[in-house]
Design a protein around this motif. Structure first.
Motif, PDB file in Angstrom:
ATOM      1  N   TRP A 118       0.757  -1.065   0.079  1.00 24.96           N
ATOM      2  CA  TRP A 118      -0.020   0.103  -0.091  1.00 24.96           C
ATOM      3  C   TRP A 118       1.076   1.410   0.019  1.00 24.96           C
ATOM      4  O   TRP A 118       0.696   2.375  -0.874  1.00 24.96           O
ATOM      5  CB  TRP A 118      -0.816  -0.021   1.161  1.00 24.96           C
ATOM      6  N   ASP A 119       1.997   1.273   0.886  1.00 29.88           N
ATOM      7  CA  ASP A 119       2.650   2.447   0.868  1.00 29.88           C
ATOM      8  C   ASP A 119       3.507   2.597  -0.090  1.00 29.88           C
ATOM      9  O   ASP A 119       3.809   3.911  -0.737  1.00 29.88           O
ATOM     10  CB  ASP A 119       3.599   2.234   2.250  1.00 29.88           C
ATOM     11  N   ASN A 120       4.010   1.615  -0.795  1.00 29.45           N
ATOM     12  CA  ASN A 120       4.958   1.699  -2.123  1.00 29.45           C
ATOM     13  C   ASN A 120       4.136   2.185  -3.276  1.00 29.45           C
ATOM     14  O   ASN A 120       4.392   2.970  -3.952  1.00 29.45           O
ATOM     15  CB  ASN A 120       5.297   0.106  -2.504  1.00 29.45           C
ATOM     16  N   SER A 121       2.778   1.742  -3.305  1.00 29.10           N
ATOM     17  CA  SER A 121       1.865   2.233  -4.354  1.00 29.10           C
ATOM     18  C   SER A 121       1.343   3.669  -4.358  1.00 29.10           C
ATOM     19  O   SER A 121       1.316   4.540  -5.200  1.00 29.10           O
ATOM     20  CB  SER A 121       0.834   1.215  -4.453  1.00 29.10           C
ATOM     21  N   CYS A 122       1.309   4.208  -3.129  1.00 27.77           N
ATOM     22  CA  CYS A 122       0.829   5.627  -2.638  1.00 27.77           C
ATOM     23  C   CYS A 122       2.249   6.548  -3.075  1.00 27.77           C
ATOM     24  O   CYS A 122       1.808   7.449  -3.775  1.00 27.77           O
ATOM     25  CB  CYS A 122       0.672   5.767  -1.191  1.00 27.77           C
ATOM     26  N   ARG A 123       3.384   5.870  -2.960  1.00 24.62           N
ATOM     27  CA  ARG A 123       4.641   6.706  -3.155  1.00 24.62           C
ATOM     28  C   ARG A 123       4.743   6.923  -4.653  1.00 24.62           C
ATOM     29  O   ARG A 123       5.005   7.863  -5.077  1.00 24.62           O
ATOM     30  CB  ARG A 123       5.541   6.311  -2.598  1.00 24.62           C
ATOM     31  N   ASP A 130       2.495  13.853  -9.794  1.00 23.30           N
ATOM     32  CA  ASP A 130       3.143  15.059  -9.700  1.00 23.30           C
ATOM     33  C   ASP A 130       3.602  15.478 -11.463  1.00 23.30           C
ATOM     34  O   ASP A 130       3.311  16.602 -12.020  1.00 23.30           O
ATOM     35  CB  ASP A 130       4.420  15.204  -8.987  1.00 23.30           C
ATOM     36  N   TYR A 131       3.718  14.393 -12.100  1.00 25.38           N
ATOM     37  CA  TYR A 131       4.153  14.729 -13.388  1.00 25.38           C
ATOM     38  C   TYR A 131       3.063  14.898 -14.527  1.00 25.38           C
ATOM     39  O   TYR A 131       2.928  15.704 -15.524  1.00 25.38           O
ATOM     40  CB  TYR A 131       4.966  13.178 -14.027  1.00 25.38           C
ATOM     41  N   ALA A 132       1.931  13.960 -13.962  1.00 24.72           N
ATOM     42  CA  ALA A 132       0.344  14.330 -14.698  1.00 24.72           C
ATOM     43  C   ALA A 132       0.152  15.697 -14.666  1.00 24.72           C
ATOM     44  O   ALA A 132      -0.593  16.178 -15.438  1.00 24.72           O
ATOM     45  CB  ALA A 132      -0.574  13.149 -14.112  1.00 24.72           C
ATOM     46  N   ASP A 133       0.349  16.130 -13.360  1.00 29.30           N
ATOM     47  CA  ASP A 133      -0.220  17.440 -13.132  1.00 29.30           C
ATOM     48  C   ASP A 133       0.320  18.587 -14.220  1.00 29.30           C
ATOM     49  O   ASP A 133      -0.158  19.538 -14.669  1.00 29.30           O
ATOM     50  CB  ASP A 133       0.170  17.880 -11.804  1.00 29.30           C
ATOM     51  N   LYS A 134       1.608  18.282 -14.560  1.00 29.55           N
ATOM     52  CA  LYS A 134       2.644  19.123 -15.490  1.00 29.55           C
ATOM     53  C   LYS A 134       1.961  19.135 -17.140  1.00 29.55           C
ATOM     54  O   LYS A 134       2.013  20.052 -17.698  1.00 29.55           O
ATOM     55  CB  LYS A 134       4.089  18.831 -15.600  1.00 29.55           C
ATOM     56  N   ARG A 135       1.249  17.880 -17.401  1.00 28.37           N
ATOM     57  CA  ARG A 135       0.738  17.582 -18.449  1.00 28.37           C
ATOM     58  C   ARG A 135      -0.865  17.681 -18.629  1.00 28.37           C
ATOM     59  O   ARG A 135      -1.603  17.487 -19.676  1.00 28.37           O
ATOM     60  CB  ARG A 135       1.086  16.214 -18.934  1.00 28.37           C
ATOM     61  N   GLY A 136      -1.269  18.043 -17.348  1.00 28.78           N
ATOM     62  CA  GLY A 136      -2.955  18.229 -17.423  1.00 28.78           C
ATOM     63  C   GLY A 136      -3.662  16.687 -17.505  1.00 28.78           C
ATOM     64  O   GLY A 136      -4.894  16.946 -18.118  1.00 28.78           O
ATOM     65  N   ILE A 137      -2.956  15.892 -17.096  1.00 28.07           N
ATOM     66  CA  ILE A 137      -3.754  14.546 -17.333  1.00 28.07           C
ATOM     67  C   ILE A 137      -4.253  13.844 -15.851  1.00 28.07           C
ATOM     68  O   ILE A 137      -3.554  14.155 -14.858  1.00 28.07           O
ATOM     69  CB  ILE A 137      -2.562  13.502 -17.999  1.00 28.07           C
ATOM     70  N   GLU A 164      -5.872   8.908   0.893  1.00 25.91           N
ATOM     71  CA  GLU A 164      -4.473   8.932   1.408  1.00 25.91           C
ATOM     72  C   GLU A 164      -3.464   9.664   0.686  1.00 25.91           C
ATOM     73  O   GLU A 164      -2.479  10.450   1.022  1.00 25.91           O
ATOM     74  CB  GLU A 164      -4.082   7.595   1.689  1.00 25.91           C
ATOM     75  N   ILE A 165      -3.435   9.174  -0.795  1.00 21.32           N
ATOM     76  CA  ILE A 165      -2.646  10.045  -1.671  1.00 21.32           C
ATOM     77  C   ILE A 165      -2.677  11.411  -1.812  1.00 21.32           C
ATOM     78  O   ILE A 165      -1.839  12.241  -1.888  1.00 21.32           O
ATOM     79  CB  ILE A 165      -2.765   9.397  -3.244  1.00 21.32           C
ATOM     80  N   ASN A 166      -4.051  11.867  -1.792  1.00 17.66           N
ATOM     81  CA  ASN A 166      -4.370  13.331  -1.584  1.00 17.66           C
ATOM     82  C   ASN A 166      -3.849  14.225  -2.548  1.00 17.66           C
ATOM     83  O   ASN A 166      -3.016  15.114  -2.332  1.00 17.66           O
ATOM     84  CB  ASN A 166      -3.847  13.628  -0.216  1.00 17.66           C
ATOM     85  N   HIS A 167      -3.956  13.984  -3.893  1.00 17.01           N
ATOM     86  CA  HIS A 167      -3.724  14.556  -5.053  1.00 17.01           C
ATOM     87  C   HIS A 167      -4.531  14.925  -6.072  1.00 17.01           C
ATOM     88  O   HIS A 167      -5.283  14.033  -6.494  1.00 17.01           O
ATOM     89  CB  HIS A 167      -2.209  13.918  -5.712  1.00 17.01           C
ATOM     90  N   PRO A 168      -4.771  16.194  -6.385  1.00 18.24           N
ATOM     91  CA  PRO A 168      -5.949  16.572  -7.271  1.00 18.24           C
ATOM     92  C   PRO A 168      -5.949  15.813  -8.558  1.00 18.24           C
ATOM     93  O   PRO A 168      -6.969  15.935  -9.471  1.00 18.24           O
ATOM     94  CB  PRO A 168      -5.631  18.240  -7.637  1.00 18.24           C
ATOM     95  N   GLN A 169      -4.875  15.402  -9.017  1.00 17.35           N
ATOM     96  CA  GLN A 169      -4.737  14.593 -10.467  1.00 17.35           C
ATOM     97  C   GLN A 169      -5.132  12.996 -10.353  1.00 17.35           C
ATOM     98  O   GLN A 169      -5.107  12.323 -11.310  1.00 17.35           O
ATOM     99  CB  GLN A 169      -3.393  14.665 -11.140  1.00 17.35           C
ATOM    100  N   VAL A 170      -5.294  12.665  -8.953  1.00 19.48           N
ATOM    101  CA  VAL A 170      -5.848  11.036  -8.838  1.00 19.48           C
ATOM    102  C   VAL A 170      -7.180  11.233  -8.634  1.00 19.48           C
ATOM    103  O   VAL A 170      -7.498  11.863  -7.699  1.00 19.48           O
ATOM    104  CB  VAL A 170      -5.024  10.541  -7.795  1.00 19.48           C
ATOM    105  N   LYS A 171      -8.032  10.580  -9.594  1.00 23.47           N
ATOM    106  CA  LYS A 171      -9.400  10.212  -9.273  1.00 23.47           C
ATOM    107  C   LYS A 171      -9.748   8.850  -9.228  1.00 23.47           C
ATOM    108  O   LYS A 171      -8.873   8.010  -9.186  1.00 23.47           O
ATOM    109  CB  LYS A 171      -9.983  11.017 -10.603  1.00 23.47           C
ATOM    110  N   TYR A 196     -15.275  11.900  -6.958  1.00 24.80           N
ATOM    111  CA  TYR A 196     -14.105  11.696  -7.689  1.00 24.80           C
ATOM    112  C   TYR A 196     -14.104  11.018  -8.943  1.00 24.80           C
ATOM    113  O   TYR A 196     -13.254  10.597  -9.666  1.00 24.80           O
ATOM    114  CB  TYR A 196     -13.019  10.829  -6.860  1.00 24.80           C
ATOM    115  N   LEU A 197     -15.452  10.624  -9.495  1.00 25.40           N
ATOM    116  CA  LEU A 197     -15.424   9.772 -10.580  1.00 25.40           C
ATOM    117  C   LEU A 197     -15.375  10.489 -11.772  1.00 25.40           C
ATOM    118  O   LEU A 197     -16.062  11.583 -12.146  1.00 25.40           O
ATOM    119  CB  LEU A 197     -17.049   9.397 -10.792  1.00 25.40           C
TER     120      LEU A 197
END
Length: 281
Positions: A118-123, A130-137, A164-171, A196-197
């Motif tokens: 779980w922790d590995n996947s979250c990281r 973060d990379y997706a955020d730069k590309r708008g994905i 837990e990831i708490n990132h706007p690009q993860v839905k 989040y759908l």
């Protein structure tokens, strides 16, 4: 009225142009491509433009060597790099959604502990996001049933993972086939996913096209309408055989996909009409 696409991977090694031609002829709005960045992306874009089929989404492919939850740093890094390359592919094709499975499909237990996986996947997902955020994905987390993977199997665990990831690009996305196996209450699951759908996969309980099994698609549509979902509905059906991957490559299999592709869309539009007619009463 919803927009409809179909995922490419179900038709095996069939040339993309054959699939695109089928979808256009059947009246689809878009296509979901397999996220395999080491392709001729310019050729892919030309085919999509030829048939006026935008890319609705990319379906991430996560075998064991692309395990985002792995404790083997080389495997985990390979998975992250794959996601980043797929994000670039999405951006190039004008697609905003990359379907992501947090652990390898086909792996039924973690190498160490569930907590470590779980922790590995979250990281891994935070770095990719973060990379997706730069590309708008956006990365759409998919819950896969327990017979195919071990980490995220239902919407409740997917929601916890996302928070837990708490990132706007993860839905989140939902898949009717997997939900039919894992969810005790589909209405509760859809409502839980609602904030989040961003994507939906359609298949019946047999994984054939909706309308060929027991899933109450009218009920699903009413739930989606209630939460004001307006994204793509993507067909992800497979032939009713022991090895659908092999069937997809056999001569004559194209006829199966021709009929499935047409029947699925006709059934979905029939459900939409029932809902629209009921509104007018």
């Amino acid at each position: 009225m919803y927009k409809y696409s179909m995922t490419q991977w179900v038709s095996g090694k069939e040339p993309l142009e054959v699939t695109a031609k089928r979808l256009k002829k059947s009246g689809y709005d878009a296509i979901e491509l397999s996220a395999e960045p080491l392709q001729d992306l310019e050729k892919i874009r030309c085919i999509l433009e030829k048939y006026s089929l935008p890319c609705s989404s990319l379906c991430g492919i996560f075998p064991k060597e692309r395990d985002l939850s792995s404790s083997d740093e080389e495997i985990r890094r390979n998975a992250i790099n794959y996601l980043k390359a797929s994000i670039d592919m999405a951006a190039y094709l004008g697609c905003k959604t990359l379907i992501t499975v947090p652990s390898a499909v086909g792996l039924h237990a973690p190498a160490e502990s569930m907590e470590r996986a779980w922790d590995n996947s979250c990281r891994s997902l935070r770095e990719a996001a973060d990379y997706a955020d730069k590309r708008g994905i956006f990365l759409a987390i998919e819950a896969i049933n327990r017979f195919e993977t071990f980490l995220i199997n239902d919407i409740a665990s997917a929601k916890t993972f996302l928070e837990e990831i708490n990132h706007p690009q993860v839905k989140l996305m939902i898949d009717l086939f997997h939900m039919n196996i894992e969810e005790r209450n589909v209405e509760k699951a859809v409502n839980m996913a609602a904030p989040y759908l961003i994507h939906v996969h359609l298949a019946d309980n047999t994984r054939e096209p909706v309308g060929m099994g027991q899933i109450d698609l009218l009920h699903i549509y009413r739930l989606l309408q209630k939460i004001s979902y307006n994204g793509y509905l993507t067909m992800e059906f497979m032939p009713r055989v022991s090895n659908p991957y092999l069937a997809a490559e056999k001569e004559g299999a194209a006829q199966i996909f021709d009929s499935y592709t047409q029947e699925a869309l006709v059934y979905c539009k029939t459900i939409e009409k029932i809902i629209d007619d009921h509104k007018g009463q």
